[in-house]
Design a protein around this motif. Structure first.
Motif, PDB file in Angstrom:
ATOM      1  N   MET A  31       0.785  -1.228   0.000  1.00 37.09           N
ATOM      2  CA  MET A  31       0.000   0.000   0.000  1.00 37.09           C
ATOM      3  C   MET A  31       0.821   1.285   0.000  1.00 37.09           C
ATOM      4  SD  MET A  31      -2.874  -1.462  -0.119  1.00 37.09           S
ATOM      5  CE  MET A  31      -4.012  -0.117   0.053  1.00 37.09           C
ATOM      6  N   ALA A  32       2.138   1.190   0.055  1.00 32.84           N
ATOM      7  CA  ALA A  32       2.983   2.387   0.168  1.00 32.84           C
ATOM      8  C   ALA A  32       2.736   3.379  -0.973  1.00 32.84           C
ATOM      9  CB  ALA A  32       4.454   2.001   0.225  1.00 32.84           C
ATOM     10  N   GLY A  33       2.575   2.886  -2.185  1.00 30.54           N
ATOM     11  CA  GLY A  33       2.356   3.768  -3.323  1.00 30.54           C
ATOM     12  C   GLY A  33       0.921   4.259  -3.462  1.00 30.54           C
ATOM     13  N   PHE A  34       0.034   3.735  -2.630  1.00 28.44           N
ATOM     14  CA  PHE A  34      -1.386   4.072  -2.720  1.00 28.44           C
ATOM     15  C   PHE A  34      -1.839   4.993  -1.584  1.00 28.44           C
ATOM     16  CE2 PHE A  34      -5.932   2.873  -2.015  1.00 28.44           C
ATOM     17  CZ  PHE A  34      -6.429   3.288  -3.239  1.00 28.44           C
ATOM     18  N   VAL A  35      -1.006   5.156  -0.585  1.00 33.29           N
ATOM     19  CA  VAL A  35      -1.388   5.916   0.625  1.00 33.29           C
ATOM     20  C   VAL A  35      -1.955   7.289   0.281  1.00 33.29           C
ATOM     21  CG1 VAL A  35      -0.460   7.026   2.689  1.00 33.29           C
ATOM     22  CG2 VAL A  35       0.170   4.699   2.161  1.00 33.29           C
ATOM     23  N   ASP A  36      -1.297   8.027  -0.585  1.00 35.01           N
ATOM     24  CA  ASP A  36      -1.747   9.383  -0.901  1.00 35.01           C
ATOM     25  C   ASP A  36      -2.996   9.408  -1.786  1.00 35.01           C
ATOM     26  OD1 ASP A  36       0.288  10.537   0.600  1.00 35.01           O
ATOM     27  OD2 ASP A  36       1.678  10.519  -1.091  1.00 35.01           O
ATOM     28  N   GLU A  37      -3.299   8.304  -2.444  1.00 33.41           N
ATOM     29  CA  GLU A  37      -4.482   8.218  -3.298  1.00 33.41           C
ATOM     30  C   GLU A  37      -5.722   7.712  -2.558  1.00 33.41           C
ATOM     31  OE1 GLU A  37      -3.898   6.069  -7.025  1.00 33.41           O
ATOM     32  OE2 GLU A  37      -1.738   6.257  -6.695  1.00 33.41           O
ATOM     33  N   HIS A  38      -5.532   7.078  -1.422  1.00 29.39           N
ATOM     34  CA  HIS A  38      -6.638   6.438  -0.713  1.00 29.39           C
ATOM     35  C   HIS A  38      -7.717   7.463  -0.371  1.00 29.39           C
ATOM     36  CE1 HIS A  38      -8.562   4.458   2.872  1.00 29.39           C
ATOM     37  NE2 HIS A  38      -8.671   3.529   1.927  1.00 29.39           N
ATOM     38  N   GLY A  40     -10.083   7.437   1.669  1.00 27.82           N
ATOM     39  CA  GLY A  40     -10.332   7.571   3.108  1.00 27.82           C
ATOM     40  C   GLY A  40      -9.180   8.202   3.863  1.00 27.82           C
ATOM     41  N   GLY A  41      -8.120   8.550   3.151  1.00 27.96           N
ATOM     42  CA  GLY A  41      -6.968   9.181   3.768  1.00 27.96           C
ATOM     43  C   GLY A  41      -5.871   8.192   4.127  1.00 27.96           C
ATOM     44  N   ALA A  42      -4.709   8.720   4.324  1.00 32.32           N
ATOM     45  CA  ALA A  42      -3.532   7.910   4.624  1.00 32.32           C
ATOM     46  C   ALA A  42      -3.560   7.347   6.045  1.00 32.32           C
ATOM     47  CB  ALA A  42      -2.268   8.746   4.433  1.00 32.32           C
ATOM     48  N   LYS A  43      -4.182   8.055   6.948  1.00 34.13           N
ATOM     49  CA  LYS A  43      -4.153   7.691   8.364  1.00 34.13           C
ATOM     50  C   LYS A  43      -4.640   6.259   8.614  1.00 34.13           C
ATOM     51  CE  LYS A  43      -5.680   9.453  12.847  1.00 34.13           C
ATOM     52  NZ  LYS A  43      -6.423  10.523  13.514  1.00 34.13           N
ATOM     53  N   ILE A  44      -5.743   5.890   7.996  1.00 33.40           N
ATOM     54  CA  ILE A  44      -6.300   4.555   8.227  1.00 33.40           C
ATOM     55  C   ILE A  44      -5.380   3.468   7.681  1.00 33.40           C
ATOM     56  CG2 ILE A  44      -7.765   4.560   6.162  1.00 33.40           C
ATOM     57  CD1 ILE A  44      -8.549   2.886   9.549  1.00 33.40           C
ATOM     58  N   SER A  54      -8.695  -7.147   7.044  1.00 31.55           N
ATOM     59  CA  SER A  54      -9.918  -7.660   6.411  1.00 31.55           C
ATOM     60  C   SER A  54     -11.188  -7.066   7.019  1.00 31.55           C
ATOM     61  CB  SER A  54      -9.979  -9.186   6.518  1.00 31.55           C
ATOM     62  OG  SER A  54      -8.874  -9.783   5.901  1.00 31.55           O
ATOM     63  N   LYS A  55     -11.282  -7.106   8.332  1.00 32.11           N
ATOM     64  CA  LYS A  55     -12.496  -6.611   9.012  1.00 32.11           C
ATOM     65  C   LYS A  55     -12.738  -5.137   8.695  1.00 32.11           C
ATOM     66  CE  LYS A  55     -14.601  -6.315  13.571  1.00 32.11           C
ATOM     67  NZ  LYS A  55     -14.445  -6.584  15.002  1.00 32.11           N
ATOM     68  N   GLN A  56     -11.684  -4.329   8.791  1.00 31.62           N
ATOM     69  CA  GLN A  56     -11.824  -2.899   8.515  1.00 31.62           C
ATOM     70  C   GLN A  56     -12.139  -2.651   7.041  1.00 31.62           C
ATOM     71  OE1 GLN A  56      -9.331  -4.379  10.137  1.00 31.62           O
ATOM     72  NE2 GLN A  56      -8.642  -3.165  11.867  1.00 31.62           N
ATOM     73  N   PHE A  57     -11.503  -3.419   6.151  1.00 29.72           N
ATOM     74  CA  PHE A  57     -11.734  -3.244   4.715  1.00 29.72           C
ATOM     75  C   PHE A  57     -13.198  -3.504   4.367  1.00 29.72           C
ATOM     76  CE2 PHE A  57     -12.178  -4.729   0.384  1.00 29.72           C
ATOM     77  CZ  PHE A  57     -11.516  -3.732  -0.317  1.00 29.72           C
ATOM     78  N   TRP A  58     -13.721  -4.656   4.775  1.00 32.32           N
ATOM     79  CA  TRP A  58     -15.094  -5.018   4.399  1.00 32.32           C
ATOM     80  C   TRP A  58     -16.143  -4.148   5.081  1.00 32.32           C
ATOM     81  CZ3 TRP A  58     -15.176  -7.044   0.017  1.00 32.32           C
ATOM     82  CH2 TRP A  58     -14.214  -7.966  -0.390  1.00 32.32           C
ATOM     83  N   LYS A  59     -15.787  -3.495   6.136  1.00 31.87           N
ATOM     84  CA  LYS A  59     -16.721  -2.581   6.795  1.00 31.87           C
ATOM     85  C   LYS A  59     -17.042  -1.379   5.903  1.00 31.87           C
ATOM     86  CE  LYS A  59     -17.349  -0.100  11.152  1.00 31.87           C
ATOM     87  NZ  LYS A  59     -16.778   0.199  12.464  1.00 31.87           N
TER      88      LYS A  59
END
Length: 84
Positions: A31-38, A40-44, A54-59
């Motif tokens: 995910m390093a190259g995707f952090v700034d594109e996410h 929901g923000g980089a923090k999560i 998995s749990k957080q993703f599917w939520k």
């Protein structure tokens, strides 16, 4: 064949500088190259780095999100570890 990682390998990649790996349903994503594109923000992403997310993703996401980014971000799978 994709690369296999132990959970210890994934755990050691828990920061952007170390690659920021996460696990979703037994698959490992870099995910390093995707952090700034996410959206929901980089923090999560930084919070779940090196862990099974998995749990957080599917939520917050559906299967289409995983399909959209899987080819780009999936780097391998979690190898089954011996149980003692």
């Amino acid at each position: 064949m994709s690369e296999q990682f132990s959970t210890k390998d994934v755990a050691s990649h828990n920061t952007v500088d170390n690659g920021l790996y996460i696990i979703i349903d037994g698959n490992v994503y870099g995910m390093a190259g995707f952090v700034d594109e996410h959206p929901g923000g980089a923090k999560i992403l930084k919070r779940v780095g090196g862990k099974d997310a998995s749990k957080q993703f599917w939520k917050y996401h559906n299967e289409n999100v995983l399909k959209k980014y899987s080819d780009r971000l999936k780097i391998g799978t979690v190898k089954e570890e011996a149980k003692l």
